[in-house]
Design an enzyme around this catalytic site. Structure first.
Site, mmCIF file in Angstrom:
data_model
loop_
_atom_site.group_PDB
_atom_site.id
_atom_site.type_symbol
_atom_site.label_atom_id
_atom_site.label_comp_id
_atom_site.label_asym_id
_atom_site.label_seq_id
_atom_site.Cartn_x
_atom_site.Cartn_y
_atom_site.Cartn_z
ATOM 1 N N TYR A 1 -53.201 32.959 15.669
ATOM 2 C CA TYR A 1 -53.403 32.948 17.118
ATOM 3 C C TYR A 1 -54.513 33.953 17.463
ATOM 4 O O TYR A 1 -54.582 35.045 16.888
ATOM 5 C CB TYR A 1 -52.069 33.306 17.784
ATOM 6 C CG TYR A 1 -52.208 33.687 19.208
ATOM 7 C CD1 TYR A 1 -52.695 32.774 20.140
ATOM 8 C CD2 TYR A 1 -51.885 34.964 19.643
ATOM 9 C CE1 TYR A 1 -52.848 33.133 21.464
ATOM 10 C CE2 TYR A 1 -52.025 35.332 20.967
ATOM 11 C CZ TYR A 1 -52.515 34.405 21.872
ATOM 12 O OH TYR A 1 -52.673 34.767 23.168
ATOM 13 N N LYS B 1 -42.992 29.832 23.297
ATOM 14 C CA LYS B 1 -43.320 28.460 22.886
ATOM 15 C C LYS B 1 -42.034 27.643 22.710
ATOM 16 O O LYS B 1 -41.345 27.413 23.670
ATOM 17 C CB LYS B 1 -44.177 28.514 21.615
ATOM 18 C CG LYS B 1 -45.366 29.486 21.726
ATOM 19 C CD LYS B 1 -46.281 29.077 22.845
ATOM 20 C CE LYS B 1 -47.610 29.790 22.899
ATOM 21 N NZ LYS B 1 -47.632 31.187 23.216
ATOM 22 N N ARG C 1 -34.032 49.274 28.662
ATOM 23 C CA ARG C 1 -35.309 49.363 27.923
ATOM 24 C C ARG C 1 -35.081 49.593 26.428
ATOM 25 O O ARG C 1 -35.909 49.218 25.598
ATOM 26 C CB ARG C 1 -36.205 50.472 28.500
ATOM 27 C CG ARG C 1 -37.500 50.648 27.692
ATOM 28 C CD ARG C 1 -38.503 51.595 28.326
ATOM 29 N NE ARG C 1 -37.942 52.871 28.679
ATOM 30 C CZ ARG C 1 -37.699 53.875 27.836
ATOM 31 N NH1 ARG C 1 -37.939 53.724 26.547
ATOM 32 N NH2 ARG C 1 -37.201 55.015 28.254
ATOM 33 N N ASP D 1 -45.238 34.210 10.925
ATOM 34 C CA ASP D 1 -45.165 33.789 12.323
ATOM 35 C C ASP D 1 -44.695 32.342 12.315
ATOM 36 O O ASP D 1 -45.437 31.437 11.945
ATOM 37 C CB ASP D 1 -46.544 33.940 12.985
ATOM 38 C CG ASP D 1 -46.521 33.556 14.470
ATOM 39 O OD1 ASP D 1 -45.655 32.749 14.865
ATOM 40 O OD2 ASP D 1 -47.383 34.049 15.208
HETATM 41 N N1 PLP Z 1 -48.106 33.486 17.717
HETATM 42 C C1 PLP Z 1 -48.554 32.250 17.982
HETATM 43 C C2 PLP Z 1 -48.579 31.229 16.877
HETATM 44 C C3 PLP Z 1 -49.013 31.923 19.258
HETATM 45 O O1 PLP Z 1 -49.461 30.684 19.505
HETATM 46 C C4 PLP Z 1 -48.989 32.917 20.277
HETATM 47 C C5 PLP Z 1 -49.464 32.631 21.647
HETATM 48 O O2 PLP Z 1 -50.090 31.636 21.918
HETATM 49 C C6 PLP Z 1 -48.527 34.188 19.962
HETATM 50 C C7 PLP Z 1 -48.077 34.441 18.680
HETATM 51 C C8 PLP Z 1 -48.472 35.267 20.992
HETATM 52 O O3 PLP Z 1 -47.375 35.016 21.834
HETATM 53 P P1 PLP Z 1 -47.236 35.488 23.352
HETATM 54 O O4 PLP Z 1 -48.225 34.727 24.162
HETATM 55 O O5 PLP Z 1 -45.798 35.195 23.677
HETATM 56 O O6 PLP Z 1 -47.507 36.965 23.361
#
Ligand code: PLP
Length: 389
Positions: free
Chosen positions: A107, A204, A55, A179
């Protein structure tokens, strides 16, 4: 001499396994043995980094993955997480407490966390759209600590200038996190452009097969330091099995993403000329509003594009439902092509006026281009968009 990205994807972080495995094995152990108490103390006191407790992230499979993740973004170090949202929340806790500005569309989960949950903890958050960037300097002067954004954004593919925003934020002592999920490290290197952190939903492109959930933050060791305790005590490290699967996927990342770039470009061009399509949002199209910036800060334009269907929401829903190869699913970055209508999924929670402000019409379909033959994908889109269909 630093190896090229493809070489790093295969070799970075792999441990020299005594049994000759060419890649790091999966260590499912939750705890690890020490020869004596002094050796335990050296790890507990932070004098050496060695497997201790899973962990904590101190597991050989996770440590190996993190070296590979760091190499992807040209970073000094990386932390792995059990999801992209876990990575973001640990980052916000560690570095966002003086205030966070989020630029542009992000997101939906990120927007919810910033809008609904973090303010409950007294963390000031500010959501600025692309046409409100003039307010950023005021917020920086007021002392916010972190600027966060996606580029390209989801689902309108808006571009933000990583270098210019980083310079502005740094002048005011704030940190910048990008991001980089949509672009992937193959197409864009935020740290080389001046950002302090690259953040990923590894669910992704890095995972790439729609079969794992994970996240990552890459950056300088000094800045990653304060994030470690949040990950440890909120229990956000990934499972070793997931870490191994992610490392497996990263070995093929560049070859997948380059094909996805090429296929998305072909699909974008075909859709650009289609009479049933009003707009194609893709940074690789010359007339696209962010195309110049994309050429400056990206080496490839990615596998994501959005198309606006003539006839509005009902026409877009009908087209999405008729697609045969594109699966109707709200994720991205996998080997299989996916379609989603943002007003019914990722941006369902926003009021229609708010969606309109963000350029997300009901007729918008977001496409994640996979590894099928692009000719088959274009044929599928054409049959779904045919007026007689
Ligand atoms: N950032 C982006 C651009 C995303 O598209 C997503 C999820 O769709 C996330 C962060 C969050 O990721 P997770 O679903 O792995 O928690």
């Amino acid at each position: 001499m630093t190896d090229h990205l493809s070489t790093q994807c295969v070799h970075a972080g792999e441990i020299d396994d005594p049994n000759g495995s060419p890649h790091t094995p999966v260590y499912t152990a939750t705890t690890f043995k020490f020869p004596n108490t002094q050796a335990v103390l050296d790890v507990v006191a932070g004098r050496t980094v060695k497997p201790l407790y899973t962990r904590y992230g101190l597991n050989p499979t996770l440590l190996s993955l993190e070296e590979k993740l760091a190499a992807l973004e040209g970073a000094e170090a990386a932390w792995s997480f059990c999801s992209g949202m876990a990575a973001e929340s640990a980052l916000f806790m560690a570095h966002g407490r003086k205030g966070i500005a989020c630029l542009g569309d992000a997101y939906g989960g990120t927007l919810e966390l910033l809008r609904d949950q973090l303010p409950l903890l007294g963390i000031p958050t500010h959501l600025l759209l692309g046409d409100e960037l003039d307010q950023l300097e005021t917020l920086l002067r007021q002392g916010i600590g972190l600027v966060f954004f996606e580029t390209p954004t989801n689902p309108a593919l808006e571009l933000f200038d990583i270098r210019a925003i980083s310079e502005l934020a740094h002048r005011h002592g704030a940190l910048v996190a990008v991001d980089n999920t949509f672009a992937s490290p193959v197409n864009q290197q935020p740290l080389a452009l001046g950002a302090d952190f690259a953040v990923h939903s590894c669910t992704k492109y890095l995972g790439g097969h729609s079969d794992l959930t994970a996240g990552a933050i890459m950056g300088a060791k000094e800045l990653l330091g304060p994030i470690w305790g949040w990950r440890k005590n909120l229990g956000q490290a990934p499972a070793p099995e997931t870490a191994a699967l992610l490392a497996r996927s990263i070995r093929t990342l560049p070859i997948r993403v380059r094909q996805q770039n090429a296929s998305a470009q072909a699909v974008a061009e075909a859709m650009h000329d289609h009479p049933q399509v009003e707009r194609v949002l893709y940074p690789g199209l010359p007339g696209f509003r962010g195309a110049d910036l994309a050429r400056r800060q990206m080496s490839g334009f990615g596998g994501m594009l959005s198309i606006e269907i003539a006839g509005g929401g009902a026409a877009a829903t009908a087209a999405a439902d008729r697609l045969r190869l594109f699966a109707l699913a709200p994720s991205l970055g996998g080997v299989e092509s996916l379609v989603t209508q943002p007003c019914t999924t990722t941006h369902y929670g926003l009021a229609p006026e708010e969606r309109a402000r963000r350029g997300i019409s009901d007729g918008l379909l977001r496409l994640s281009i996979g590894l099928e033959d692009p000719a088959d994908l274009i044929a599928d889109l054409k049959q779904a968009l045919a007026p007689s269909a």
